[in-house]
Design a protein around this motif. Structure first.
Motif, PDB file in Angstrom:
ATOM      1  N   ASN A 380       0.812  -1.212   0.000  1.00  0.00           N
ATOM      2  CA  ASN A 380       0.000   0.000   0.000  1.00  0.00           C
ATOM      3  C   ASN A 380       0.847   1.264   0.000  1.00  0.00           C
ATOM      4  O   ASN A 380       0.506   2.251  -0.659  1.00  0.00           O
ATOM      5  CB  ASN A 380      -0.946   0.003   1.203  1.00  0.00           C
ATOM      6  N   ILE A 381       1.960   1.250   0.725  1.00  0.00           N
ATOM      7  CA  ILE A 381       2.796   2.448   0.799  1.00  0.00           C
ATOM      8  C   ILE A 381       3.449   2.740  -0.547  1.00  0.00           C
ATOM      9  O   ILE A 381       3.553   3.902  -0.964  1.00  0.00           O
ATOM     10  CB  ILE A 381       3.848   2.308   1.916  1.00  0.00           C
ATOM     11  N   THR A 382       3.906   1.692  -1.249  1.00  0.00           N
ATOM     12  CA  THR A 382       4.499   1.936  -2.567  1.00  0.00           C
ATOM     13  C   THR A 382       3.478   2.562  -3.507  1.00  0.00           C
ATOM     14  O   THR A 382       3.791   3.497  -4.252  1.00  0.00           O
ATOM     15  CB  THR A 382       5.032   0.637  -3.185  1.00  0.00           C
ATOM     16  N   THR A 383       2.250   2.042  -3.485  1.00  0.00           N
ATOM     17  CA  THR A 383       1.210   2.607  -4.348  1.00  0.00           C
ATOM     18  C   THR A 383       0.829   4.012  -3.890  1.00  0.00           C
ATOM     19  O   THR A 383       0.565   4.904  -4.701  1.00  0.00           O
ATOM     20  CB  THR A 383      -0.033   1.708  -4.354  1.00  0.00           C
ATOM     21  N   LEU A 384       0.816   4.225  -2.564  1.00  0.00           N
ATOM     22  CA  LEU A 384       0.496   5.549  -2.023  1.00  0.00           C
ATOM     23  C   LEU A 384       1.584   6.563  -2.386  1.00  0.00           C
ATOM     24  O   LEU A 384       1.283   7.733  -2.670  1.00  0.00           O
ATOM     25  CB  LEU A 384       0.344   5.461  -0.502  1.00  0.00           C
ATOM     26  N   LEU A 385       2.838   6.123  -2.399  1.00  0.00           N
ATOM     27  CA  LEU A 385       3.934   6.989  -2.840  1.00  0.00           C
ATOM     28  C   LEU A 385       3.715   7.439  -4.282  1.00  0.00           C
ATOM     29  O   LEU A 385       3.867   8.617  -4.617  1.00  0.00           O
ATOM     30  CB  LEU A 385       5.261   6.241  -2.734  1.00  0.00           C
ATOM     31  N   ALA A 386       3.358   6.468  -5.119  1.00  0.00           N
ATOM     32  CA  ALA A 386       3.103   6.787  -6.527  1.00  0.00           C
ATOM     33  C   ALA A 386       1.949   7.770  -6.657  1.00  0.00           C
ATOM     34  O   ALA A 386       2.019   8.736  -7.428  1.00  0.00           O
ATOM     35  CB  ALA A 386       2.799   5.512  -7.303  1.00  0.00           C
ATOM     36  N   ALA A 387       0.878   7.543  -5.883  1.00  0.00           N
ATOM     37  CA  ALA A 387      -0.277   8.442  -5.928  1.00  0.00           C
ATOM     38  C   ALA A 387       0.113   9.849  -5.495  1.00  0.00           C
ATOM     39  O   ALA A 387      -0.324  10.846  -6.084  1.00  0.00           O
ATOM     40  CB  ALA A 387      -1.397   7.897  -5.042  1.00  0.00           C
ATOM     41  N   GLY A 388       0.960   9.946  -4.447  1.00  0.00           N
ATOM     42  CA  GLY A 388       1.396  11.255  -3.970  1.00  0.00           C
ATOM     43  C   GLY A 388       2.202  12.015  -5.010  1.00  0.00           C
ATOM     44  O   GLY A 388       2.008  13.215  -5.204  1.00  0.00           O
ATOM     45  N   VAL A 389       3.115  11.311  -5.681  1.00  0.00           N
ATOM     46  CA  VAL A 389       3.926  11.954  -6.727  1.00  0.00           C
ATOM     47  C   VAL A 389       3.040  12.415  -7.882  1.00  0.00           C
ATOM     48  O   VAL A 389       3.193  13.525  -8.403  1.00  0.00           O
ATOM     49  CB  VAL A 389       5.014  10.988  -7.237  1.00  0.00           C
ATOM     50  N   LEU A 390       2.104  11.560  -8.293  1.00  0.00           N
ATOM     51  CA  LEU A 390       1.202  11.924  -9.390  1.00  0.00           C
ATOM     52  C   LEU A 390       0.331  13.115  -9.016  1.00  0.00           C
ATOM     53  O   LEU A 390       0.014  13.959  -9.850  1.00  0.00           O
ATOM     54  CB  LEU A 390       0.320  10.723  -9.756  1.00  0.00           C
ATOM     55  N   LEU A 391      -0.043  13.180  -7.739  1.00  0.00           N
ATOM     56  CA  LEU A 391      -0.866  14.293  -7.267  1.00  0.00           C
ATOM     57  C   LEU A 391      -0.090  15.600  -7.297  1.00  0.00           C
ATOM     58  O   LEU A 391      -0.627  16.662  -7.624  1.00  0.00           O
ATOM     59  CB  LEU A 391      -1.360  14.003  -5.845  1.00  0.00           C
ATOM     60  N   LEU A 392       1.208  15.539  -6.993  1.00  0.00           N
ATOM     61  CA  LEU A 392       2.032  16.742  -6.960  1.00  0.00           C
ATOM     62  C   LEU A 392       2.495  17.177  -8.342  1.00  0.00           C
ATOM     63  O   LEU A 392       2.509  18.363  -8.663  1.00  0.00           O
ATOM     64  CB  LEU A 392       3.253  16.508  -6.066  1.00  0.00           C
ATOM     65  N   LEU A 393       2.878  16.213  -9.184  1.00  0.00           N
ATOM     66  CA  LEU A 393       3.523  16.537 -10.447  1.00  0.00           C
ATOM     67  C   LEU A 393       2.655  16.316 -11.678  1.00  0.00           C
ATOM     68  O   LEU A 393       2.964  16.842 -12.746  1.00  0.00           O
ATOM     69  CB  LEU A 393       4.810  15.707 -10.602  1.00  0.00           C
ATOM     70  N   GLY A 394       1.612  15.509 -11.563  1.00  0.00           N
ATOM     71  CA  GLY A 394       0.811  15.157 -12.732  1.00  0.00           C
ATOM     72  C   GLY A 394      -0.107  16.271 -13.175  1.00  0.00           C
ATOM     73  O   GLY A 394      -0.411  17.187 -12.412  1.00  0.00           O
TER      74      GLY A 394
END
Length: 745
Positions: A380-394
């Protein structure tokens, strides 16, 4: 936990579930506020406001200026919704579509007129006053813009501003937080700004920022600014600072625009998309609940209740956080539902293993949750990390996916690790203690997966190569490697004014098939509120195709030729959005790689995980090419869902390998450890994939065309993710491990 306490816990959970579900359906008052029906929906599901701007002036704007203006306008309108889109219409028009709103006039009033920003001196060169502050704090202008331009009072324009951003600083004297707007000028604007600030400081005057008919700020100049960087302070609040900054940015557009017309448009996918998605979601959820109860018995019942709680909470929080739900957002929810089920499957498999070792039910439940925790957290944390990056940079559309995914993961972890745990303990306390009710795990023969790794690698490589070959053939025959939709390529927008109101159902049944026959491509349709106007968006039409469509409409619907207009429209996914998405995905993958390296203390685990997810992406891309599935704005969400699903599935297996290696003896062979780990997690891999596949398959069966174009490749991705985690990831890690070990010897 005693029996009475267990009953209280179960009643509290059930009452909470009923209460949240009631709010989801009926809201918190008679008006239905807070209910699911008040959740903001994107343009694809509910429509919104459409505003068309036209460039002011007689000269035709350049393509570069139009592209630059479009990009800046896109950033501006994302304050209303991350799903807002801007695209070019014809040679000198820009169209904005903002979901979740219906008052075009309110948007127009706040948005103002792009490209109408000026920096004005308080007095002209002759000493005459240009503006003054009135008693109520507002400003009064004594001259028109033309007069100010003529006498040299306009010192800079919006195009001299490179950027404007809201921020905060801490004052040196009191240590208080002060909100500011930071300005940076272009190279040309830097020189002008130095002269303007020197002039204002010498005369002890303010320098007004004039936008769309009014002065929006008139700060005092305290120093000559020669480097082109300035701050406007203090601002009343961060919101005030952000509004001023965004106004300066839109006023700084290279082209000046004026409103041509505005309207409220209907959903791009039609109202059927919402009803069929809800129906599909309900049926899929019921099937998953039934599956969990049949396979896992009492733990399955506990997970079913927790899954219902998860669904109710997600719906409530979507409204609570004022998120805009789109088809991409639904993708994020589907992935998080899969991860919620996955967490329960991991826990229950562990409980069965402990029961097989002869432990009591209570002890097995406790140890099962403890042993499953690391795999659940890491996945879950790996996927949450990805979601956080996409939220900031996407870009906007990716942020919508990331928002719902992050929300879903947080809620799924809570329901799996807290709600399911308490329900299971409560069931045990009220007397459900028989091992038969929980299922005792059986020792399965270890599968020799690694012995077939050469075959698996060969099959995967062949599929990937075939995909590139097919894309090459497509490129040579059609000009495009993939079947790009309007969002990626742009096309033609045909606006038709019918003699009477034509609903979406009628248009989809009787008109769309005819247009698709003529064009050979999918059609996107929108109705206009309080109008007989219907908008058809297609791939770029030739002159012959436009004429054939016009003849069909005039012949079959009695429409005059002057009631049909066609314009070439640009893509809604710009090159900048593509590059932003690519950068965000790369950064997300790097973050996942770093996390896996830290947690597993072996970079080879991370490399193998990333290789497995890249394999899944490439195979699904090959499917897109071979099946000619439309590559639309849901393509990115689909690929990101597959990435999240793949990495989570692989980490579960790697977590078991790490655990088994920690207790392996000197006699144990590494190959046997990997094979045993894959076998032990096999049921989890299959059952999680099956439950997620069920949800997406029902969506595919019942969904409209656009939803099917999203669900079909997602099903392929689920199957591919299961295959790569079982057949490829472990084998690749073993290969890297043994190869590096050999080199060191």
């Amino acid at each position: 936990m005693n029996k009475n306490k267990a009953i209280v816990i179960l009643l509290c959970i059930l009452l909470l579930l009923i209460g949240v579900t009631y709010v989801d359906i009926f809201g918190v008052n008679a008006a239905g506020d807070g209910s699911a029906s008040t959740i903001k929906l994107g343009l694809d599901l509910a429509g919104g406001v459409s505003i068309t701007y036209q460039v002011v002036g007689d000269e035709a704007p350049s393509a570069t200026d139009m592209a630059d203006t479009r990009e800046k306008l896109q950033k501006r309108v994302e304050k209303y919704s991350t799903e807002a889109v801007v695209y070019q219409e014809g040679a000198d028009r820009l169209n904005i579509e903002i979901p979740g709103v219906s008052d075009a006039n309110a948007i127009l009033q706040e948005l103002g007129r792009p490209g109408a920003l000026y920096f004005i001196s308080q007095t002209d060169p002759q000493g005459n006053t240009n503006y003054a502050r009135s008693a109520d704090g507002s400003y009064v202008m004594y001259k028109t813009i033309d007069e100010l331009l003529a006498d040299g009072s306009i010192l800079l324009t919006g195009t001299d501003v490179r950027d404007a951003q809201a921020g905060s600083i801490r004052t040196q004297q009191m240590g208080n937080v002060e909100y500011i707007v930071s300005l940076s000028m272009t190279d040309e604007g830097k020189t002008k700004f130095a002269e303007a600030t020197e002039n204002a400081l010498r005369k002890n005057e303010t320098l007004a920022i004039y936008y769309d008919g009014a002065i929006i700020s008139a700060p005092t100049v305290n120093v000559v600014i020669t480097d082109g960087n300035a701050q406007i302070s203090p601002m009343e609040s961060f919101e005030k600072a952000e509004n001023l900054a965004s106004t300066i940015r839109i006023g700084g557009l290279r082209l000046e625009l004026e409103e041509l017309h505005s309207k409220v448009v209907g959903a791009q996918l039609g109202v059927d998309a919402i009803s069929t998605s809800l129906t599909a979601g309900f049926i899929g959820l019921c099937l998953v609940v039934l599956f969990m109860i049949v396979v896992y018995r009492i733990p399955g019942l506990a997970s079913a209740i927790a899954l219902l709680a998860y669904t109710a909470l997600v719906v409530l929080l979507l409204k609570g956080f004022d998120m805009t739900l789109t088809l991409s957002g639904i993708a994020g929810i589907i992935l998080s539902i899969g991860m919620a089920v996955d967490a329960n499957v991991i826990i229950f498999a562990r409980i069965r293993e402990e029961l097989a070792l002869g432990k009591t039910v209570r002890a097995s439940v406790k140890v099962g949750f403890d042993k499953a925790l690391s795999a659940i957290l890491d996945g879950n944390i790996t996927t949450l990390l990805a979601a956080g990056v996409l939220l900031l940079l996407g870009p906007g559309s990716v942020k919508g996916f990331a928002q719902t995914l992050a929300l879903g993961i947080a809620v799924s972890m809570f329901t799996a690790l807290v709600v399911t745990r308490y329900i299971l303990y409560a069931f045990y306390a009220i007397g459900l203690k028989s091992e038969k009710l929980y299922g005792v795990g059986r020792e399965h023969k270890t599968l020799d997966v690694l012995s077939k790794k050469g075959i698996f690698f060969g099959v995967s490589l062949a599929l990937i190569i075939a995909g590139f070959v097919i894309m090459g053939v497509n490129k040579g025959t059609t000009g495009d490697a993939l079947n790009y939709s309007l969002e990626f390529k742009g096309g033609t927008q045909t606006t038709v004014m019918f003699n009477e109101k034509v609903g979406l159902e009628t248009a989809n049944e009787k008109i769309v098939p005819e247009i698709e026959r003529i064009t050979g491509s999918a059609v996107q349709i929108q109705t206009v509120q309080d109008s007989n106007e219907v908008i058809f968006k297609t791939s770029t039409l030739s002159v012959e195709q436009r004429e054939e469509i016009n003849q069909m409409l005039m012949r079959d619907w009695g429409i005059g030729e002057n009631e049909i207009t066609s314009e070439t429209i640009s893509s809604t996914i710009s090159n900048e959005m593509k590059s932003d998405t690519l950068v965000a995905v790369i950064v997300a993958i790097v973050c996942m790689l770093i996390y896996i390296r830290i947690r597993f203390k072996d970079l080879r685990f991370g490399i193998s995980s990333i290789a497995a997810l890249l394999h899944d992406v490439l195979v699904v891309l090959a499917f897109y090419a071979a099946a000619r599935v439309s590559v639309s704005n849901t393509f990115v969400a689909c690929m990101l869902t597959i990435v999240g699903y793949s990495i989570n599935a692989t980490i579960v297996i790697f977590d078991r390998i790490r655990e088994n290696m920690a207790v392996m003896s000197s006699k144990d062979d590494l190959k046997d450890v990997v094979n045993r780990s894959i076998t032990q997690t096999m049921s989890r891999s299959i059952f999680t994939s099956l439950t997620t596949f069920i949800m997406v398959a029902v969506l595919y069966i019942l969904g409209v065309t656009s939803i099917r174009d999203f669900a079909l490749p997602l099903m392929v991705g689920i199957v591919c993710g299961t295959y790569s985690s079982i057949c490829l990831a472990g084998g690749l890690w073993y290969l890297l491990r043994t190869k590096i070990k050999t080199k060191k010897q």
